[in-house]
Design an enzyme around this catalytic site. Structure first.
Site: not given
Length: 396
Positions: A165, A235, A328, A358-359
């Site tokens: 990332s 967040r 992702d 994505h994580d």
């Protein structure tokens, strides 16, 4: 929902002078540091952690670069000075891919960050907080500061530079700006240039922070109150983009949270999940750093002033692996396919199989470890499937 006031930091979750240092060490540059966008920082400090011992010829150094809300604490327990456990705990340690008995692992907290490095929560030479006066940073500025750290440690060339990332943006910048200092390169879930959609998501998040009544133009650090609501909202937005829709559906579906009734002001489980992650970040991060680092990510364009992306990627000389996460939706695998096709030394596109979006580059440690091992030993095979071509890596 904002976390209970008594559980919140007074204004920021940043590490501050007087807090326990934990495992941190510091690199200090006590002379002006020029910035790509103009202006300068009068001095720079980077917090960093290391594992292992540097070989006499400095040939075993590995640089690990964190993502947006990461820090130098790659591995190890939470404790005094470290609000959370290591974010890549399964990658570094005895018997792991980055074994300190063999490798000297270095992880800096990025310039502009809030866990010991110079950033908006830091003091200026005049003894005031930078706050909203902190200058605009780019990925190139951050990598130039990390090059100063490498010099101070006596490292002329990294055996491996790895990041995902935002960390992948900096890893790529290392290989393009300092090809002779990058021995091998692992790029995970990253891109050659921030896309319009990625910029849009970041723009919504930074606006949420700036719209908080406690933002005060960024000058909130010594007021006793911080823009916690805005940072928590940022967040929540970000975390939805970090995961995949199928995972959220399987984990939460439409289930209410406990005995709460969503028709009467209660939450669904997925809303409670987002509240949890918002509260965690507010307790360990700084809203000003979130804005500065998000804008640095938006500025990322490896081809800027280099003749375009294709010309810039041709500068990479290090053996390279590029991997994307098949689910992702924030950094779709077409972006990694562009990197793999444009870097002359890249060995095709690899896909990390994961339901976590994505994580996945943080969660699927075994697959990442296999890629690290392949680059460092030239002998390990990867469990990630190879993509058949630029179009075969589209996300699910």
């Amino acid at each position: 929902m904002t976390p209970p006031q008594e559980s919140l930091p007074s204004a920021t979750g940043a590490w501050r002078e007087g807090d326990p240092p934990g495992r941190r060490r510091w690199y200090r540059r006590e002379k002006p540091f020029s910035l790509e966008a103009g202006g300068e920082l009068p001095e720079v400090r980077l917090a960093f952690e290391t594992w292992g011992r540097l070989a006499p010829d400095a040939s075993n150094a590995v640089l690990v670069l964190h993502a947006l809300t990461g820090d130098s604490h790659v591995t190890g327990p939470a404790g005094p000075g470290h609000p959370t456990p290591g974010w890549w705990d399964g990658l570094v340690g005895p018997g792991r891919a980055l074994d300190p008995d063999r490798w000297f692992v270095v992880a800096p907290n990025v310039l502009g960050g809030c866990q010991g490095s110079t950033g908006p929560s830091s003091l200026t030479p005049d003894g005031l907080r930078w706050g909203g006066d902190f200058p605009f940073l780019t990925q190139r500025d951050q990598v130039a500061a990390e090059a100063g750290l490498a010099d101070a440690l006596g490292i002329d060339r990294w055996a491996l530079v790895v990041g995902g990332s935002m960390g992948g943006m900096r890893a790529l910048e290392w290989a393009v700006s300092y090809p002779g200092r990058t021995g091998a390169l692992l790029l995970l879930a990253t891109t050659a240039a921030a896309s319009a959609e990625q910029i849009a998501w970041a723009d919504v998040q930074t606006r949420a922070i700036r719209s908080d009544g406690n933002w005060l133009g960024g000058h909130y650090h010594d007021t006793g109150r911080g823009p916690h609501t805005g940072l928590g909202l940022a967040r929540r937005i970000a975390h939805v983009t970090y995961r995949s829709e199928p995972e959220l559906h399987v984990r939460f579906g439409r289930t209410p949270q406990g005995a709460e009734d969503p028709w009467s002001g209660g939450r669904y489980q997925v809303g409670s999940y987002l509240d949890h992650h918002a509260g965690k970040l507010v307790r360990r991060f700084d809203a000003g750093s979130y804005v500065v680092l998000s804008e640095a990510m938006n500025s990322h364009d490896i081809g800027r002033d280099r003749g375009g992306v294709r010309a810039a990627l041709r500068r990479v000389t290090a053996p390279t692996l590029v991997a994307g996460v098949d689910s992702d939706r924030l950094y779709p695998t077409a972006q990694q396919a562009e990197l793999a096709a444009g870097i002359p030394t890249a060995d095709g596109l690899r896909l990390i199989e994961s339901p976590y979006g994505h994580d996945g580059f943080l969660v699927e440690v075994e697959q990442v470890a296999a890629l690290v091992g392949e680059l460092l030993s030239r002998g390990a095979s990867s469990p990630c499937r190879r993509a058949g071509g630029p179009g075969s890596g589209d996300p699910r």
